[in-house]
Design a protein around this motif. Sequence first.
Motif, PDB file in Angstrom:
ATOM      1  N   LYS A 195     -14.386 -22.094 -17.389  1.00  0.00           N
ATOM      2  CA  LYS A 195     -12.916 -21.412 -17.685  1.00  0.00           C
ATOM      3  C   LYS A 195     -12.582 -20.211 -16.898  1.00  0.00           C
ATOM      4  CE  LYS A 195     -10.564 -19.595 -21.741  1.00  0.00           C
ATOM      5  NZ  LYS A 195     -10.660 -19.605 -23.560  1.00  0.00           N
ATOM      6  N   GLU A 196     -13.839 -19.441 -16.890  1.00  0.00           N
ATOM      7  CA  GLU A 196     -13.911 -18.040 -15.968  1.00  0.00           C
ATOM      8  C   GLU A 196     -13.141 -18.290 -14.814  1.00  0.00           C
ATOM      9  OE1 GLU A 196     -16.885 -15.145 -13.780  1.00  0.00           O
ATOM     10  OE2 GLU A 196     -17.610 -15.861 -15.796  1.00  0.00           O
ATOM     11  N   LEU A 197     -13.925 -19.323 -14.190  1.00  0.00           N
ATOM     12  CA  LEU A 197     -13.487 -19.583 -12.700  1.00  0.00           C
ATOM     13  C   LEU A 197     -11.832 -20.263 -12.581  1.00  0.00           C
ATOM     14  CD1 LEU A 197     -16.641 -20.866 -10.983  1.00  0.00           C
ATOM     15  CD2 LEU A 197     -15.945 -18.379 -10.860  1.00  0.00           C
ATOM     16  N   GLY A 198     -11.580 -21.048 -13.355  1.00  0.00           N
ATOM     17  CA  GLY A 198     -10.281 -21.519 -13.720  1.00  0.00           C
ATOM     18  C   GLY A 198      -9.345 -20.353 -13.904  1.00  0.00           C
ATOM     19  N   GLU A 199      -9.526 -19.504 -14.482  1.00  0.00           N
ATOM     20  CA  GLU A 199      -8.498 -18.135 -14.717  1.00  0.00           C
ATOM     21  C   GLU A 199      -8.613 -17.302 -13.446  1.00  0.00           C
ATOM     22  OE1 GLU A 199     -10.314 -16.020 -18.020  1.00  0.00           O
ATOM     23  OE2 GLU A 199      -9.241 -17.780 -19.599  1.00  0.00           O
ATOM     24  N   ALA A 200      -9.915 -17.300 -12.908  1.00  0.00           N
ATOM     25  CA  ALA A 200      -9.704 -16.414 -11.549  1.00  0.00           C
ATOM     26  C   ALA A 200      -8.982 -17.044 -10.332  1.00  0.00           C
ATOM     27  CB  ALA A 200     -11.125 -16.223 -11.207  1.00  0.00           C
ATOM     28  N   TYR A 201      -9.182 -18.491 -10.163  1.00  0.00           N
ATOM     29  CA  TYR A 201      -8.555 -19.086  -9.298  1.00  0.00           C
ATOM     30  C   TYR A 201      -7.056 -19.800  -9.623  1.00  0.00           C
ATOM     31  CZ  TYR A 201     -12.696 -19.287  -6.338  1.00  0.00           C
ATOM     32  OH  TYR A 201     -13.674 -18.793  -5.482  1.00  0.00           O
ATOM     33  N   GLY A 202      -6.505 -19.473 -10.854  1.00  0.00           N
ATOM     34  CA  GLY A 202      -5.461 -20.174 -11.340  1.00  0.00           C
ATOM     35  C   GLY A 202      -5.417 -21.355 -11.497  1.00  0.00           C
ATOM     36  N   ARG A 203      -6.549 -22.046 -11.788  1.00  0.00           N
ATOM     37  CA  ARG A 203      -6.752 -23.564 -12.025  1.00  0.00           C
ATOM     38  C   ARG A 203      -7.392 -24.017 -13.469  1.00  0.00           C
ATOM     39  NH1 ARG A 203      -4.596 -26.460  -7.543  1.00  0.00           N
ATOM     40  NH2 ARG A 203      -4.347 -24.741  -6.005  1.00  0.00           N
ATOM     41  N   ALA A 247     -22.273 -21.140  -5.417  1.00  0.00           N
ATOM     42  CA  ALA A 247     -23.642 -20.919  -5.879  1.00  0.00           C
ATOM     43  C   ALA A 247     -23.802 -20.704  -7.496  1.00  0.00           C
ATOM     44  CB  ALA A 247     -24.040 -19.698  -5.118  1.00  0.00           C
ATOM     45  N   ARG A 248     -22.837 -19.949  -7.980  1.00  0.00           N
ATOM     46  CA  ARG A 248     -22.951 -19.835  -9.440  1.00  0.00           C
ATOM     47  C   ARG A 248     -22.736 -21.278 -10.117  1.00  0.00           C
ATOM     48  NH1 ARG A 248     -18.514 -15.817 -11.360  1.00  0.00           N
ATOM     49  NH2 ARG A 248     -19.561 -15.858 -13.039  1.00  0.00           N
ATOM     50  N   ILE A 249     -21.846 -21.967  -9.431  1.00  0.00           N
ATOM     51  CA  ILE A 249     -21.824 -23.339 -10.199  1.00  0.00           C
ATOM     52  C   ILE A 249     -23.271 -24.159 -10.008  1.00  0.00           C
ATOM     53  CG2 ILE A 249     -20.765 -25.554 -10.318  1.00  0.00           C
ATOM     54  CD1 ILE A 249     -18.075 -23.955  -9.601  1.00  0.00           C
ATOM     55  N   THR A 250     -23.710 -24.148  -8.681  1.00  0.00           N
ATOM     56  CA  THR A 250     -24.665 -24.987  -8.344  1.00  0.00           C
ATOM     57  C   THR A 250     -25.899 -24.324  -9.149  1.00  0.00           C
ATOM     58  OG1 THR A 250     -24.011 -25.261  -6.099  1.00  0.00           O
ATOM     59  CG2 THR A 250     -26.417 -25.404  -6.416  1.00  0.00           C
ATOM     60  N   GLU A 251     -26.085 -23.421  -9.678  1.00  0.00           N
ATOM     61  CA  GLU A 251     -27.282 -22.788 -10.641  1.00  0.00           C
ATOM     62  C   GLU A 251     -27.330 -23.731 -11.845  1.00  0.00           C
ATOM     63  OE1 GLU A 251     -30.488 -20.128 -11.166  1.00  0.00           O
ATOM     64  OE2 GLU A 251     -29.370 -20.714  -9.473  1.00  0.00           O
ATOM     65  N   LEU A 252     -26.185 -24.140 -12.273  1.00  0.00           N
ATOM     66  CA  LEU A 252     -25.940 -24.738 -13.668  1.00  0.00           C
ATOM     67  C   LEU A 252     -26.729 -26.157 -13.497  1.00  0.00           C
ATOM     68  CD1 LEU A 252     -22.412 -24.053 -14.870  1.00  0.00           C
ATOM     69  CD2 LEU A 252     -24.619 -23.213 -15.578  1.00  0.00           C
ATOM     70  N   THR A 253     -26.835 -26.807 -12.203  1.00  0.00           N
ATOM     71  CA  THR A 253     -27.470 -27.915 -11.955  1.00  0.00           C
ATOM     72  C   THR A 253     -28.952 -27.717 -12.627  1.00  0.00           C
ATOM     73  OG1 THR A 253     -28.417 -27.672  -9.759  1.00  0.00           O
ATOM     74  CG2 THR A 253     -26.238 -28.454  -9.928  1.00  0.00           C
ATOM     75  N   LYS A 254     -29.602 -26.892 -12.761  1.00  0.00           N
ATOM     76  CA  LYS A 254     -30.877 -26.745 -13.326  1.00  0.00           C
ATOM     77  C   LYS A 254     -30.748 -27.136 -14.629  1.00  0.00           C
ATOM     78  CE  LYS A 254     -32.297 -22.956 -10.300  1.00  0.00           C
ATOM     79  NZ  LYS A 254     -32.660 -21.289 -10.393  1.00  0.00           N
ATOM     80  N   THR A 255     -29.756 -27.206 -15.498  1.00  0.00           N
ATOM     81  CA  THR A 255     -29.851 -27.859 -16.763  1.00  0.00           C
ATOM     82  C   THR A 255     -30.309 -29.239 -16.890  1.00  0.00           C
ATOM     83  OG1 THR A 255     -27.663 -26.516 -17.125  1.00  0.00           O
ATOM     84  CG2 THR A 255     -28.119 -28.310 -18.480  1.00  0.00           C
ATOM     85  N   ASN A 256     -30.204 -29.957 -15.733  1.00  0.00           N
ATOM     86  CA  ASN A 256     -30.664 -31.439 -15.597  1.00  0.00           C
ATOM     87  C   ASN A 256     -30.144 -32.085 -16.662  1.00  0.00           C
ATOM     88  OD1 ASN A 256     -31.735 -32.276 -13.107  1.00  0.00           O
ATOM     89  ND2 ASN A 256     -33.607 -31.036 -13.453  1.00  0.00           N
TER      90      ASN A 256
END
Length: 272
Positions: A195-203, A247-256
Amino acid sequence: MSIYFQNGFERVFGTYPLKGEELAHAVAAAVGVGYRAFDTAQMYGNEADLGTALARLKLPREELCIATKVHPDNFPKERFIASVRQSLEDLRLDYADILFLHWPPVGGDIRPSLELLEEAHRLGLARNIAVSNYTVAMMREAKKLVAAPIASNQVEFHPLLDQSKLLAGAAETGISLSAYCSVARGKVFDYPLFKELGEAYGRLPGQIVLRWILQMGVAVNTMSTKPANIHANFGVMDFTLSSIDMARITELTKTNYRIVTQDLVKWAPAWD
């Protein structure tokens, strides 16, 4: 590079679990916004419905990229090619643009089904061949066993699952990845970052997720019956995520967080 990216079909409209008029309406909406790549499977039980829906729209065949998948129950030699011919009859096609094996066979011996997949290619039933849910070891073995290029390995791929080993395997073997469960069946929306990135990119948050997948070099497969969502899912080519945000999104892949487990699907291998 992925055949999907090479031919401008990196955004694929998935059809599971749609059938009948619900599928027809969704496909018509998808075509209306620009989708030309469609994904089905023998397992979905909707190949005939997709064939009917596309026939109604009367699109030039050369504009389409139609993928289907052979059910593991049809891997025996006496059933394989006949099942592919039936799929094509149901789809009202002379050939599939991409013919997948839907799962590795139980027991792990991938040679027989790969040889039959290659036979389908030699017979002209498929322009391209591909696999699904293969591990890196299977990708390496398939590369050795099959002379024809393997166009893709369709796997669960989303920002909540670490698929770095498969990405490395794709780079090593030249068998590119394509995604299913692209938004982790909605689980990604529990994470405020989108949501944060969506607001930043208008997406929309979902568009951020799909854009991340595409920038990882993976084709996206999405399904919706809502015209607004279909339009949003297709409209992800006119912006780029920064390397920092990737990179910020990729960090979430650690959730597995894995959706398709061995408990859920009997054909699932021991995942990487």
